[in-house]
Design a protein around this motif. Structure first.
Motif, PDB file in Angstrom:
ATOM      1  N   SER A 480       0.819  -1.217   0.000  1.00 43.91           N
ATOM      2  CA  SER A 480       0.000   0.000   0.000  1.00 43.91           C
ATOM      3  C   SER A 480       0.848   1.261   0.000  1.00 43.91           C
ATOM      4  CB  SER A 480      -0.919   0.009   1.223  1.00 43.91           C
ATOM      5  OG  SER A 480      -0.143  -0.085   2.413  1.00 43.91           O
ATOM      6  N   PHE A 481       1.609   1.497  -1.071  1.00 43.53           N
ATOM      7  CA  PHE A 481       2.449   2.689  -1.110  1.00 43.53           C
ATOM      8  C   PHE A 481       2.330   3.392  -2.460  1.00 43.53           C
ATOM      9  CE2 PHE A 481       5.065   0.072  -3.632  1.00 43.53           C
ATOM     10  CZ  PHE A 481       5.969   0.875  -4.296  1.00 43.53           C
ATOM     11  N   TYR A 482       2.668   4.672  -2.463  1.00 40.94           N
ATOM     12  CA  TYR A 482       2.723   5.445  -3.706  1.00 40.94           C
ATOM     13  C   TYR A 482       4.143   5.514  -4.248  1.00 40.94           C
ATOM     14  CZ  TYR A 482      -1.931   7.476  -4.319  1.00 40.94           C
ATOM     15  OH  TYR A 482      -3.251   7.670  -4.589  1.00 40.94           O
ATOM     16  N   ASP A 483       5.072   5.926  -3.401  1.00 37.87           N
ATOM     17  CA  ASP A 483       6.449   5.957  -3.880  1.00 37.87           C
ATOM     18  C   ASP A 483       7.441   5.735  -2.755  1.00 37.87           C
ATOM     19  OD1 ASP A 483       6.287   9.537  -4.558  1.00 37.87           O
ATOM     20  OD2 ASP A 483       6.503   8.498  -2.658  1.00 37.87           O
ATOM     21  N   ALA A 484       8.667   5.383  -3.145  1.00 37.84           N
ATOM     22  CA  ALA A 484       9.731   5.094  -2.197  1.00 37.84           C
ATOM     23  C   ALA A 484      10.944   5.934  -2.557  1.00 37.84           C
ATOM     24  CB  ALA A 484      10.087   3.605  -2.239  1.00 37.84           C
ATOM     25  N   ALA A 485      11.464   6.670  -1.590  1.00 33.98           N
ATOM     26  CA  ALA A 485      12.659   7.493  -1.791  1.00 33.98           C
ATOM     27  C   ALA A 485      13.826   6.847  -1.068  1.00 33.98           C
ATOM     28  CB  ALA A 485      12.427   8.903  -1.270  1.00 33.98           C
ATOM     29  N   TYR A 486      15.017   6.955  -1.648  1.00 32.99           N
ATOM     30  CA  TYR A 486      16.196   6.283  -1.094  1.00 32.99           C
ATOM     31  C   TYR A 486      17.374   7.253  -0.959  1.00 32.99           C
ATOM     32  CZ  TYR A 486      13.757   1.924  -2.099  1.00 32.99           C
ATOM     33  OH  TYR A 486      12.818   0.917  -2.137  1.00 32.99           O
ATOM     34  N   GLN A 487      18.184   6.991   0.080  1.00 27.63           N
ATOM     35  CA  GLN A 487      19.467   7.653   0.267  1.00 27.63           C
ATOM     36  C   GLN A 487      20.459   6.618   0.781  1.00 27.63           C
ATOM     37  OE1 GLN A 487      20.463  10.526  -0.600  1.00 27.63           O
ATOM     38  NE2 GLN A 487      19.015  12.181  -0.226  1.00 27.63           N
ATOM     39  N   ILE A 488      21.728   6.795   0.413  1.00 26.94           N
ATOM     40  CA  ILE A 488      22.787   5.885   0.842  1.00 26.94           C
ATOM     41  C   ILE A 488      23.855   6.672   1.593  1.00 26.94           C
ATOM     42  CG2 ILE A 488      24.427   4.089   0.117  1.00 26.94           C
ATOM     43  CD1 ILE A 488      21.576   3.494  -0.717  1.00 26.94           C
ATOM     44  N   THR A 489      24.388   6.079   2.676  1.00 27.70           N
ATOM     45  CA  THR A 489      25.529   6.672   3.379  1.00 27.70           C
ATOM     46  C   THR A 489      26.652   5.642   3.455  1.00 27.70           C
ATOM     47  OG1 THR A 489      24.765   5.967   5.575  1.00 27.70           O
ATOM     48  CG2 THR A 489      24.045   8.142   4.797  1.00 27.70           C
ATOM     49  N   ALA A 490      27.876   6.139   3.636  1.00 32.84           N
ATOM     50  CA  ALA A 490      29.046   5.269   3.781  1.00 32.84           C
ATOM     51  C   ALA A 490      29.538   5.305   5.225  1.00 32.84           C
ATOM     52  CB  ALA A 490      30.153   5.721   2.835  1.00 32.84           C
ATOM     53  N   ILE A 491      29.965   4.152   5.739  1.00 30.89           N
ATOM     54  CA  ILE A 491      30.475   4.037   7.105  1.00 30.89           C
ATOM     55  C   ILE A 491      31.965   3.716   7.040  1.00 30.89           C
ATOM     56  CG2 ILE A 491      30.153   2.929   9.351  1.00 30.89           C
ATOM     57  CD1 ILE A 491      27.629   4.249   8.300  1.00 30.89           C
ATOM     58  N   ASP A 492      32.792   4.466   7.777  1.00 28.44           N
ATOM     59  CA  ASP A 492      34.224   4.174   7.773  1.00 28.44           C
ATOM     60  C   ASP A 492      34.568   3.167   8.881  1.00 28.44           C
ATOM     61  OD1 ASP A 492      34.428   5.549  10.183  1.00 28.44           O
ATOM     62  OD2 ASP A 492      35.392   7.315   9.321  1.00 28.44           O
ATOM     63  N   SER A 493      35.830   2.811   9.003  1.00 25.22           N
ATOM     64  CA  SER A 493      36.257   1.770   9.946  1.00 25.22           C
ATOM     65  C   SER A 493      36.019   2.161  11.399  1.00 25.22           C
ATOM     66  CB  SER A 493      37.735   1.444   9.728  1.00 25.22           C
ATOM     67  OG  SER A 493      38.533   2.615   9.883  1.00 25.22           O
ATOM     68  N   ALA A 494      35.910   3.450  11.685  1.00 24.35           N
ATOM     69  CA  ALA A 494      35.654   3.920  13.048  1.00 24.35           C
ATOM     70  C   ALA A 494      34.163   4.029  13.339  1.00 24.35           C
ATOM     71  CB  ALA A 494      36.327   5.277  13.262  1.00 24.35           C
ATOM     72  N   GLY A 495      33.319   3.645  12.378  1.00 21.29           N
ATOM     73  CA  GLY A 495      31.875   3.691  12.594  1.00 21.29           C
ATOM     74  C   GLY A 495      31.249   5.035  12.297  1.00 21.29           C
ATOM     75  N   ARG A 496      32.060   5.969  11.753  1.00 25.98           N
ATOM     76  CA  ARG A 496      31.529   7.290  11.423  1.00 25.98           C
ATOM     77  C   ARG A 496      30.800   7.240  10.081  1.00 25.98           C
ATOM     78  NH1 ARG A 496      37.215  10.195  12.716  1.00 25.98           N
ATOM     79  NH2 ARG A 496      37.737   8.591  11.172  1.00 25.98           N
ATOM     80  N   GLU A 497      29.674   7.920  10.018  1.00 23.67           N
ATOM     81  CA  GLU A 497      28.794   7.857   8.852  1.00 23.67           C
ATOM     82  C   GLU A 497      28.900   9.127   8.017  1.00 23.67           C
ATOM     83  OE1 GLU A 497      24.126   6.578   8.059  1.00 23.67           O
ATOM     84  OE2 GLU A 497      24.661   7.597   9.929  1.00 23.67           O
ATOM     85  N   SER A 498      28.931   8.961   6.703  1.00 24.49           N
ATOM     86  CA  SER A 498      28.929  10.127   5.818  1.00 24.49           C
ATOM     87  C   SER A 498      27.538  10.734   5.770  1.00 24.49           C
ATOM     88  CB  SER A 498      29.340   9.709   4.412  1.00 24.49           C
ATOM     89  OG  SER A 498      28.279   8.988   3.771  1.00 24.49           O
ATOM     90  N   LYS A 499      27.427  11.868   5.120  1.00 24.45           N
ATOM     91  CA  LYS A 499      26.107  12.428   4.851  1.00 24.45           C
ATOM     92  C   LYS A 499      25.457  11.646   3.713  1.00 24.45           C
ATOM     93  CE  LYS A 499      26.548  17.135   6.605  1.00 24.45           C
ATOM     94  NZ  LYS A 499      26.351  18.579   6.327  1.00 24.45           N
ATOM     95  N   PHE A 500      24.202  11.977   3.424  1.00 22.51           N
ATOM     96  CA  PHE A 500      23.476  11.270   2.377  1.00 22.51           C
ATOM     97  C   PHE A 500      24.191  11.380   1.033  1.00 22.51           C
ATOM     98  CE2 PHE A 500      19.119  11.671   4.615  1.00 22.51           C
ATOM     99  CZ  PHE A 500      19.345  10.476   5.281  1.00 22.51           C
TER     100      PHE A 500
END
Length: 525
Positions: A480-500
């Motif tokens: 039951s959905f109209y649309d799906a939006a996606y974003q991806i982030t990258a995680i470095d070895s220290a667990g820090r996440e990039s922005k979208f």
């Protein structure tokens, strides 16, 4: 706060407040607000439902049946043009390089003298026969903004790609009303006398406002002698209640009532069904207003609830703004929590920041030092705790938007080249994503935001998966959905996440046709 004076404010909210929810063109981004719901609904009916599990009015809904709002939309003034297929035929055909041109069939039954009746403020609605049985599918149909009208060729060009499968049975140019569901920031207190009810009650659910926003007749209470907020037939509404309060106090569901605001007085509405497993009650009503679930109790009281939460980061501090609502104007303790990488499980990952004592209802602000958090995306949840019947009970909380905390840049850069395709051969469809590898990335987070056919949407992006690959197939999209939006982030070895990965999300699988069995995808990232 006394009941009567505040009822005027509540009515102002009802008549003038609105959720400015824009039905998107094919490549438009969808704006969201608090996870509530709004949808334009035509003569065939449809449903509006709050889908965000972190909304205080999650599961509130209205089901509008065939011609329930108006027996004749044309008489009411919403349909400016209509082409209906003859028996066994079609109302229009699809052509154009982008499948975005409609040509009205020469033998279609027309209502409205010509295409010149159409205004560019109208929405184009298409009703399909998807299984070729010569009957229309039920709503939802297909809502589109107009791009061009060629009266000489009897053609309409739309913003968006149209399906080529199935038969178009009706084409309408309409100015349809928008039905919406929202919270009441500051609930009214119950007056002493209530038509069909009364006595001491405990409000066990949040106050929910159901609205009709009529763009074509904005500012009018009545159109053609009919009140904007009244229906020709009864419709089913669903209201949530606080199951924790009911359980803690041992309240009987057989005694549940629904109270409604009708002009400047209160009225008891008969409960049709209590669905304990879902924590909701249903009722049949003929007008839109403010509704709330109550139960007779030894003292007049009310649950507390958080009507909204918003968070943003500036420097090393997060600023959290929230609104606490309580019909009795009672103080509550407030628990504030956070979670990293907010997932699609609304109950997972929460850690307590603080509990504030004796907070009075109203708009509140809280500053939180985030300098010790790992770089990445976060979300906040605010929950009131109130004593009723001698027991302290956690009540109806709400979640914030997600926000980015930067405490040292991630060595992994934001992934680029996000692409997606939709597999229409399975139901529901599957979305396959791919992106370019990011230097220094040890893994990738996949975030998704859904908008549903009921007009509700996820308040913000939620984490649905983590992978070490540069591709992912989403098999968890609900039907039951109209649309799906996606974003991806990258995680470095220290667990820090990039922005979208993108400034603008990748939006796919937009517009579901009821019974059509097909979805189309497009890129906007």
């Amino acid at each position: 706060m006394k009941g009567r004076p505040f009822l005027i404010s509540a009515l102002t909210v009802f008549f003038l407040g609105s959720l400015f929810f824009n039905i998107p063109s094919a490549k438009a981004s969808v704006s969201t607000d608090k996870g509530e719901a709004a949808l334009r609904i035509g003569a065939l009916g449809g449903s509006v439902r709050v889908e965000d599990p972190l909304s205080p009015i999650y599961k509130a809904s209205v089901d509008i049946g065939l011609h329930d709002y108006r027996d004749d939309d044309g008489t009411y003034g919403y349909v400016n043009f209509q082409a209906e297929a003859p028996e066994g035929g079609i109302a229009a055909s699809v052509s154009g390089e982008d499948n975005n041109v409609l040509t009205i069939a020469s033998d279609a039954d027309l209502k409205g003298t010509s295409l010149s009746n159409i205004s560019f403020g109208n929405y184009l609605v298409l009703y399909y026969d998807s299984d070729n049985d010569d009957s229309m599918d039920q709503f939802p149909a297909y809502f589109l903004k107009l791009k061009n009208i060629d009266t000489a060729k009897n053609q309409i060009t739309v913003n968006g790609e149209l399906p080529t499968e199935g038969k178009i049975k009706i084409v309408q140019a309409v100015q349809t009303p928008k039905f919406s569901i929202d919270t009441v920031p500051f609930p009214f207190t119950w007056p002493t006398k209530i038509k069909g009810g009364g006595g001491k009650v405990l409000a066990i659910g949040p106050a929910v406002v159901f609205q009709v926003n009529d763009d074509a007749n904005i500012g009018f209470v009545k159109v053609k002698k009919k009140r904007i907020n009244r229906f020709d037939k009864k419709v089913k509404i669903t209201l949530p209640y606080d199951t924790d309060v009911v359980s803690a106090l041992g309240l009987s569901t057989s005694r549940f009532r629904i109270y409604s605001l009708t002009r400047n007085s209160m009225k008891a509405v008969k409960v049709k069904k209590v669905k304990k497993s879902q924590g909701v009650v249903t009722a049949k009503v003929k007008h839109f207003t403010i509704y709330q679930v109550v139960v007779p109790y030894k003292e007049s009281n009310s649950v507390s609830y958080i009507s909204s939460v918003n968070a943003k980061v500036k420097g090393k501090k997060a600023k959290i703004a929230y609104s606490l609502a309580d019909a009795n104007n009672d103080a509550s303790d407030i628990k504030i929590e956070h979670r990293n990488n907010p997932s699609d499980d609304p109950d997972s990952g929460w850690k307590t920041i603080t509990t504030k004592k004796g907070v009075k209802p109203g708009k509140k602000r809280f500053k939180w030092k985030v300098n010790k958090l790992t770089t990445g995306y976060y979300q906040v949840r605010v929950t009131p705790i109130k004593k009723i019947g001698g027991k302290k009970i956690e009540m109806i909380g709400a979640g914030s938007n997600i926000f980015y905390v930067n405490n040292g840049n991630s060595k992994a850069s934001a992934p680029s080249g996000l692409k997606g395709t939709v597999d229409n051969d399975v139901s529901p469809p599957q979305v396959s994503l791919s992106w370019n590898a990011s230097s220094s990335a040890s893994s990738y987070n996949i975030y998704r935001q859904l908008r549903y056919e009921t007009g509700g949407w996820d308040r913000d992006f939620v984490l649905i998966a983590n992978t070490t690959s540069t591709s992912y197939t989403d098999t968890s999209i609900p039907k039951s959905f109209y649309d799906a939006a996606y974003q991806i982030t990258a995680i470095d070895s220290a667990g820090r996440e990039s922005k979208f990965s993108n400034k603008k999300e990748l939006r796919l699988a937009s517009i579901v046709l009821s019974g059509y069995g097909g979805y189309y995808g497009y890129y906007s990232g």
